[in-house]
Design a protein around this motif. Structure first.
Motif, PDB file in Angstrom:
ATOM      1  N   ASP A 104       0.739  -1.259   0.016  1.00 48.26           N
ATOM      2  CA  ASP A 104       0.111  -0.179   0.062  1.00 48.26           C
ATOM      3  C   ASP A 104       0.793   1.234  -0.015  1.00 48.26           C
ATOM      4  O   ASP A 104       0.504   2.336  -0.782  1.00 48.26           O
ATOM      5  N   TYR A 105       1.784   1.352   0.779  1.00 48.22           N
ATOM      6  CA  TYR A 105       2.738   2.485   0.966  1.00 48.22           C
ATOM      7  C   TYR A 105       3.760   2.520   0.053  1.00 48.22           C
ATOM      8  O   TYR A 105       4.393   3.840  -0.435  1.00 48.22           O
ATOM      9  N   LEU A 106       4.301   1.644  -0.499  1.00 46.76           N
ATOM     10  CA  LEU A 106       5.510   1.531  -1.518  1.00 46.76           C
ATOM     11  C   LEU A 106       5.312   0.955  -2.923  1.00 46.76           C
ATOM     12  O   LEU A 106       6.050   1.074  -3.811  1.00 46.76           O
ATOM     13  N   GLY A 107       4.239   0.405  -2.869  1.00 37.90           N
ATOM     14  CA  GLY A 107       3.733  -0.189  -4.254  1.00 37.90           C
ATOM     15  C   GLY A 107       4.748  -1.446  -4.594  1.00 37.90           C
ATOM     16  O   GLY A 107       4.915  -1.637  -5.845  1.00 37.90           O
ATOM     17  N   VAL A 108       5.348  -2.111  -3.696  1.00 38.58           N
ATOM     18  CA  VAL A 108       6.063  -3.216  -3.866  1.00 38.58           C
ATOM     19  C   VAL A 108       5.355  -4.625  -3.322  1.00 38.58           C
ATOM     20  O   VAL A 108       4.906  -4.574  -2.272  1.00 38.58           O
ATOM     21  N   SER A 109       5.547  -5.517  -4.261  1.00 35.92           N
ATOM     22  CA  SER A 109       4.782  -6.815  -3.902  1.00 35.92           C
ATOM     23  C   SER A 109       5.993  -7.755  -3.056  1.00 35.92           C
ATOM     24  O   SER A 109       6.981  -7.898  -3.559  1.00 35.92           O
ATOM     25  N   VAL A 110       5.450  -8.202  -1.957  1.00 38.25           N
ATOM     26  CA  VAL A 110       6.401  -9.196  -1.161  1.00 38.25           C
ATOM     27  C   VAL A 110       5.633 -10.536  -0.745  1.00 38.25           C
ATOM     28  O   VAL A 110       4.237 -10.573  -0.468  1.00 38.25           O
ATOM     29  N   SER A 111       6.359 -11.540  -1.220  1.00 36.89           N
ATOM     30  CA  SER A 111       5.680 -12.872  -0.457  1.00 36.89           C
ATOM     31  C   SER A 111       6.645 -13.910  -0.081  1.00 36.89           C
ATOM     32  O   SER A 111       7.921 -13.542   0.005  1.00 36.89           O
ATOM     33  N   GLU A 112       6.364 -14.762   0.695  1.00 38.29           N
ATOM     34  CA  GLU A 112       7.060 -16.009   1.187  1.00 38.29           C
ATOM     35  C   GLU A 112       8.036 -16.586   0.273  1.00 38.29           C
ATOM     36  O   GLU A 112       8.986 -16.913   0.499  1.00 38.29           O
ATOM     37  N   GLY A 113       7.658 -16.671  -0.967  1.00 35.73           N
ATOM     38  CA  GLY A 113       8.437 -17.513  -1.958  1.00 35.73           C
ATOM     39  C   GLY A 113       9.586 -16.810  -2.423  1.00 35.73           C
ATOM     40  O   GLY A 113      10.422 -17.283  -3.086  1.00 35.73           O
ATOM     41  N   LEU A 114       9.638 -15.238  -2.143  1.00 37.33           N
ATOM     42  CA  LEU A 114      10.835 -14.586  -2.447  1.00 37.33           C
ATOM     43  C   LEU A 114      11.916 -14.599  -1.480  1.00 37.33           C
ATOM     44  O   LEU A 114      11.734 -14.625  -0.379  1.00 37.33           O
ATOM     45  N   SER A 115      13.097 -14.632  -2.183  1.00 32.96           N
ATOM     46  CA  SER A 115      14.449 -14.710  -1.413  1.00 32.96           C
ATOM     47  C   SER A 115      14.629 -13.437  -0.709  1.00 32.96           C
ATOM     48  O   SER A 115      14.074 -12.264  -1.043  1.00 32.96           O
ATOM     49  N   GLY A 116      15.612 -13.273   0.442  1.00 35.88           N
ATOM     50  CA  GLY A 116      15.638 -12.127   1.078  1.00 35.88           C
ATOM     51  C   GLY A 116      16.345 -11.012   0.025  1.00 35.88           C
ATOM     52  O   GLY A 116      16.112  -9.732  -0.096  1.00 35.88           O
ATOM     53  N   ILE A 117      17.055 -11.455  -0.698  1.00 40.50           N
ATOM     54  CA  ILE A 117      17.796 -10.490  -1.541  1.00 40.50           C
ATOM     55  C   ILE A 117      16.867 -10.129  -2.683  1.00 40.50           C
ATOM     56  O   ILE A 117      16.991  -8.849  -2.939  1.00 40.50           O
ATOM     57  N   ALA A 118      15.840 -10.643  -3.019  1.00 40.65           N
ATOM     58  CA  ALA A 118      14.891 -10.224  -3.946  1.00 40.65           C
ATOM     59  C   ALA A 118      14.116  -9.257  -3.299  1.00 40.65           C
ATOM     60  O   ALA A 118      13.614  -8.077  -4.006  1.00 40.65           O
ATOM     61  N   ILE A 119      13.688  -9.406  -2.193  1.00 35.68           N
ATOM     62  CA  ILE A 119      13.019  -8.476  -1.592  1.00 35.68           C
ATOM     63  C   ILE A 119      13.857  -7.118  -1.244  1.00 35.68           C
ATOM     64  O   ILE A 119      13.015  -6.049  -1.549  1.00 35.68           O
ATOM     65  N   ILE A 120      15.064  -7.244  -0.750  1.00 36.38           N
ATOM     66  CA  ILE A 120      15.705  -5.916  -0.669  1.00 36.38           C
ATOM     67  C   ILE A 120      16.046  -5.270  -1.776  1.00 36.38           C
ATOM     68  O   ILE A 120      15.918  -3.944  -1.930  1.00 36.38           O
TER      69      ILE A 120
END
Length: 172
Positions: A104-120
């Motif tokens: 909602d605030y950043l417009g970034v999708s995050v899910s459990e299946g992503l790695s920490g590197i992908a999220i950062i």
């Protein structure tokens, strides 16, 4: 303003710079900035305040969210990051926990299946930044990619100094 800066601005660079500036050197001015924007919208009249635009214009929630995720730690030059690092695992857990706020605030999708590197990398892209691949570590069956933050050479420091001078001039 140089041609390169105009071209970058055409590529939506300003929102990335603005968010990065307020996470770093402009943090102390953010609350006042949001307050004055809100006041101006309220004073403009009843029809001037539209909640979606108002919320999108407020940067403090996004900055607080990025601070909670400890984003500044990942902006430290010289530190090497691997997917198995404790800080990246903490970031991933927090990001998954707060994924709806991040969306909602950043417009970034995050899910459990992503790695920490992908999220950062997704979060840093909102600042116009990224971690750079530097090497691989480990034995053949447990090899991990290693990343590092490298300060960009994209003239943002010139812009930040101009913004800082303007803000300091207003507050004197």
């Amino acid at each position: 303003m140089t041609d390169g800066l105009v071209e970058k601005d055409d590529d939506n660079w300003y929102p990335q710079l603005r968010l990065h500036y307020f996470i770093t050197m402009g943090r102390e001015y953010l609350a006042e900035r949001d307050r004055s924007k809100a006041k101006a919208q309220m004073e403009a009249g009843e029809n001037a305040l539209w909640k979606p635009d108002f919320n999108r214009g407020q940067l403090l929630p996004a900055v607080l969210l990025l601070e909670e995720l400890n984003i500044r730690y990942f902006l430290t030059p010289g530190i090497m990051f691997r997917g198995s690092d404790v800080e990246l695992q903490k970031l991933k857990a927090l990001a998954v926990q707060h994924r709806y706020f991040i969306r909602d605030y950043l417009g970034v999708s995050v899910s459990e299946g992503l790695s920490g590197i992908a999220i950062i990398q997704r979060l840093l892209s909102k600042l116009g930044l990224k971690l750079s691949y530097v090497s691989r570590m480990g034995s053949r069956d447990k090899r991990e990619r290693v990343y590092q933050f490298i300060q960009p050479k994209d003239e943002r420091n010139v812009i930040y100094q101009a913004w800082q001078s303007r803000v300091i001039g207003v507050h004197q």
